[in-house]
Structure formats: C-alpha cells, structure tokens
Write an enzyme that holds these catalytic residues in place. Structure first.
Site, short mmCIF file in Angstrom:
data_model
loop_
_atom_site.label_atom_id
_atom_site.label_comp_id
_atom_site.label_asym_id
_atom_site.label_seq_id
_atom_site.Cartn_x
_atom_site.Cartn_y
_atom_site.Cartn_z
N VAL A 70 -3.32 3.94 -1.29
CA VAL A 70 -4.06 3.81 -0.03
C VAL A 70 -5.55 4.05 -0.24
CG1 VAL A 70 -3.73 6.19 0.76
CG2 VAL A 70 -3.91 4.33 2.44
N CYS A 76 0.86 -1.18 0.00
CA CYS A 76 0.00 0.00 0.00
C CYS A 76 0.89 1.23 0.00
CB CYS A 76 -0.88 -0.03 1.25
SG CYS A 76 -1.99 1.36 1.39
N CYS A 77 0.61 2.14 -0.91
CA CYS A 77 1.46 3.32 -1.05
C CYS A 77 0.59 4.56 -1.26
CB CYS A 77 2.41 3.13 -2.22
SG CYS A 77 1.55 2.92 -3.80
N ALA A 78 1.27 5.65 -1.48
CA ALA A 78 0.57 6.90 -1.76
C ALA A 78 0.42 7.09 -3.27
CB ALA A 78 1.32 8.08 -1.15
#
Length: 107
Positions: free
Chosen positions: A39, A7-9
C-alpha cells in the site's frame, strides 16, 4: 495489455494470489499483467494500472485510493475475503475482468 494491480500490506499471501491469477489468465490465454504492491507504493503504480484490487487487510485504504484513482479513471475495489482467504485466483481474476469491462471504451 491490461494491467491488474493488487494492493496489500506487503504480505506473502497476496503474492500467492497473484500467481494463481496469472495461472488462470494463462489457461484462458488472456493478455493481462498482474502484479502486487504494498500500500505504501500504490500511488506511484496507479497510473500504470487498469484496475486496482485491495487485499482485505488494507480495505481501510479504499476511500483514499478511490479518490486518488478516480481522476485517472481507474476503478478500485476490495477483494472478497473468502476468495482471498481460499486463494481463488479464478474468481479474483473474474472480478478484475468485470471491472475492466465496465470501464468506458477507450480506457
């Protein structure tokens, strides 16, 4: 097949880490799927994941995602900042595999 979700930005660096993890999994002949999601989309992907790893830039989401993933029996953790920054796909893969091994059998 087990599924590891990062999960990342929505940054490019997580995609590069996913590729390094996939390369390492291939070297080890592991039957795992590894994907990254922003996310904002992670809630819809939780049910498909076996483990969720958060990039350091979204570690503020840890408690919320842990609460959402808990009833599904999905562990959530933050990727070590040094492993993330140096793109150590082998170490991040090891972390995900250890999290899966710690799951009760049947999951």
């Amino acid at each position: 097949m087990k599924k590891i979700v990062l999960c990342c930005a929505a940054g490019m660096s997580t995609s590069m880490l996913v590729q390094k993890m996939k390369n390492e999994a291939a070297k080890r002949a592991l039957d795992v799927a590894i994907d990254a999601y922003p996310v904002a989309e992670i809630e819809s992907e939780l049910k498909h994941a076996d483990v969720v790893l958060l990039g350091p830039q979204v570690q503020f989401e840890l408690s919320r995602l842990t609460e959402l993933a808990g009833p599904l029996g999905k562990p959530v953790a933050v990727i070590d900042m040094m492993d993330y920054g140096t793109m150590r796909g082998d170490r991040v893969l090891d972390k995900a595999l250890a999290m899966m091994e710690a799951l009760p059998s049947g999951q």
